[in-house]
Design a protein around this motif. Structure first.
Motif, mmCIF file in Angstrom:
data_model
loop_
_atom_site.group_PDB
_atom_site.id
_atom_site.type_symbol
_atom_site.label_atom_id
_atom_site.label_comp_id
_atom_site.label_asym_id
_atom_site.label_seq_id
_atom_site.Cartn_x
_atom_site.Cartn_y
_atom_site.Cartn_z
ATOM 1 N N ILE A 26 7.531 -31.888 31.293
ATOM 2 C CA ILE A 26 7.951 -32.947 31.156
ATOM 3 C C ILE A 26 9.454 -33.053 31.057
ATOM 4 O O ILE A 26 10.058 -33.890 31.603
ATOM 5 N N MET A 27 10.045 -32.112 30.419
ATOM 6 C CA MET A 27 11.298 -32.031 30.337
ATOM 7 C C MET A 27 11.963 -31.391 31.496
ATOM 8 O O MET A 27 13.011 -32.118 31.902
ATOM 9 N N ASP A 28 11.460 -30.592 32.245
ATOM 10 C CA ASP A 28 11.971 -30.058 33.280
ATOM 11 C C ASP A 28 11.877 -31.155 34.689
ATOM 12 O O ASP A 28 12.778 -31.464 35.242
ATOM 13 N N ILE A 29 10.766 -31.868 34.709
ATOM 14 C CA ILE A 29 10.649 -33.092 35.742
ATOM 15 C C ILE A 29 11.415 -34.125 35.289
ATOM 16 O O ILE A 29 11.926 -34.697 36.020
ATOM 17 N N LEU A 33 14.078 -35.780 38.008
ATOM 18 C CA LEU A 33 13.905 -37.372 38.485
ATOM 19 C C LEU A 33 15.186 -38.022 38.192
ATOM 20 O O LEU A 33 15.159 -39.175 38.699
ATOM 21 N N LEU A 34 15.581 -37.729 36.970
ATOM 22 C CA LEU A 34 17.121 -38.412 36.416
ATOM 23 C C LEU A 34 17.997 -37.783 37.182
ATOM 24 O O LEU A 34 19.335 -38.435 36.848
ATOM 25 N N ARG A 35 17.989 -36.793 38.139
ATOM 26 C CA ARG A 35 18.929 -36.212 39.102
ATOM 27 C C ARG A 35 20.207 -35.817 37.979
ATOM 28 O O ARG A 35 21.320 -36.264 38.408
ATOM 29 N N LEU A 36 19.734 -35.319 37.175
ATOM 30 C CA LEU A 36 20.929 -34.739 36.269
ATOM 31 C C LEU A 36 21.773 -33.723 37.157
ATOM 32 O O LEU A 36 21.293 -32.955 37.916
ATOM 33 N N ILE A 56 11.257 -31.981 44.346
ATOM 34 C CA ILE A 56 10.713 -30.931 43.687
ATOM 35 C C ILE A 56 10.129 -31.652 42.273
ATOM 36 O O ILE A 56 8.766 -31.135 42.050
ATOM 37 N N GLY A 57 10.952 -32.462 41.658
ATOM 38 C CA GLY A 57 10.321 -32.975 40.428
ATOM 39 C C GLY A 57 9.104 -33.963 40.620
ATOM 40 O O GLY A 57 7.886 -33.830 39.995
ATOM 41 N N VAL A 58 9.107 -34.712 41.812
ATOM 42 C CA VAL A 58 8.007 -35.502 42.373
ATOM 43 C C VAL A 58 6.782 -34.642 42.436
ATOM 44 O O VAL A 58 5.706 -34.840 41.773
ATOM 45 N N ILE A 63 1.615 -32.052 40.487
ATOM 46 C CA ILE A 63 0.835 -31.160 39.970
ATOM 47 C C ILE A 63 0.371 -31.237 38.435
ATOM 48 O O ILE A 63 -0.851 -30.679 38.063
ATOM 49 N N LEU A 64 1.311 -31.615 37.586
ATOM 50 C CA LEU A 64 1.056 -31.672 36.317
ATOM 51 C C LEU A 64 -0.076 -32.668 36.053
ATOM 52 O O LEU A 64 -1.032 -32.420 35.350
ATOM 53 N N ALA A 65 -0.014 -33.772 36.640
ATOM 54 C CA ALA A 65 -1.084 -34.639 36.692
ATOM 55 C C ALA A 65 -2.360 -33.995 37.038
ATOM 56 O O ALA A 65 -3.479 -34.745 36.439
ATOM 57 N N LEU A 66 -2.524 -33.617 38.166
ATOM 58 C CA LEU A 66 -3.569 -32.801 38.472
ATOM 59 C C LEU A 66 -4.210 -31.756 37.413
ATOM 60 O O LEU A 66 -5.096 -31.859 37.153
ATOM 61 N N TYR A 67 -3.369 -31.068 36.869
ATOM 62 C CA TYR A 67 -3.809 -30.364 35.814
ATOM 63 C C TYR A 67 -4.218 -30.856 34.340
ATOM 64 O O TYR A 67 -5.159 -30.322 33.848
#
Length: 132
Positions: A26-29, A33-36, A56-58, A63-67
């Motif tokens: 979640i931190m990485d995504i 997604l915030l385009r830091l 890549i975040g999307v 993938i996280l949702a599938l997991y």
């Protein structure tokens, strides 16, 4: 017949590992997604196209949702392993340090698979720690 029950301590340990993995993702995504700016800078150093961090975040979010969905958790774990293998390969190509960069994705994939293995008796039956 193989026992597919999961004890309460195994279930808690499995969800603990899953929670740890999910928190990191979640931190990485979120950063992507915030385009830091750090995402764009790091991507440029790795040779990734400009603006690819967001997409890549999307992909990571999907993938996280599938997991995290029980019906698709194994597919999600397979895709996590593939994603983390790709990150290891990119770091290897750039001669980054082994323990902190190249193997970090491997660590994450093992945590994700370990969490799933501990909480899912059917997966333990399919992939036993040792032969019965």
């Amino acid at each position: 017949m193989t026992d597919t029950t999961t004890s309460r301590p195994m279930l808690w340990a499995g969800w603990g590992l899953t929670g740890l993995f999910t928190a990191f993702m979640i931190m990485d995504i979120g950063m992507k997604l915030l385009r830091l700016p750090i995402v764009e800078q790091t991507g440029a150093q790795m040779g990734l196209p400009k603006g690819s961090g967001f997409w890549i975040g999307v992909m990571e979010l999907a993938i996280l949702a599938l997991y995290l969905l029980p019906r698709t958790a194994v597919l999600g774990a397979v895709l996590i392993a593939a994603l983390m293998g790709g990150t290891a390969a990119i770091h290897w190509m750039h001669a980054d340090p082994w323990p902190s960069h190249i193997l970090f994705g491997v660590y994450l994939a093992l945590i994700a698979w370990g969490g799933l293995w501990l909480r899912d008796g059917r997966l333990r039956a399919l992939m036993p720690w040792r032969a019965p």
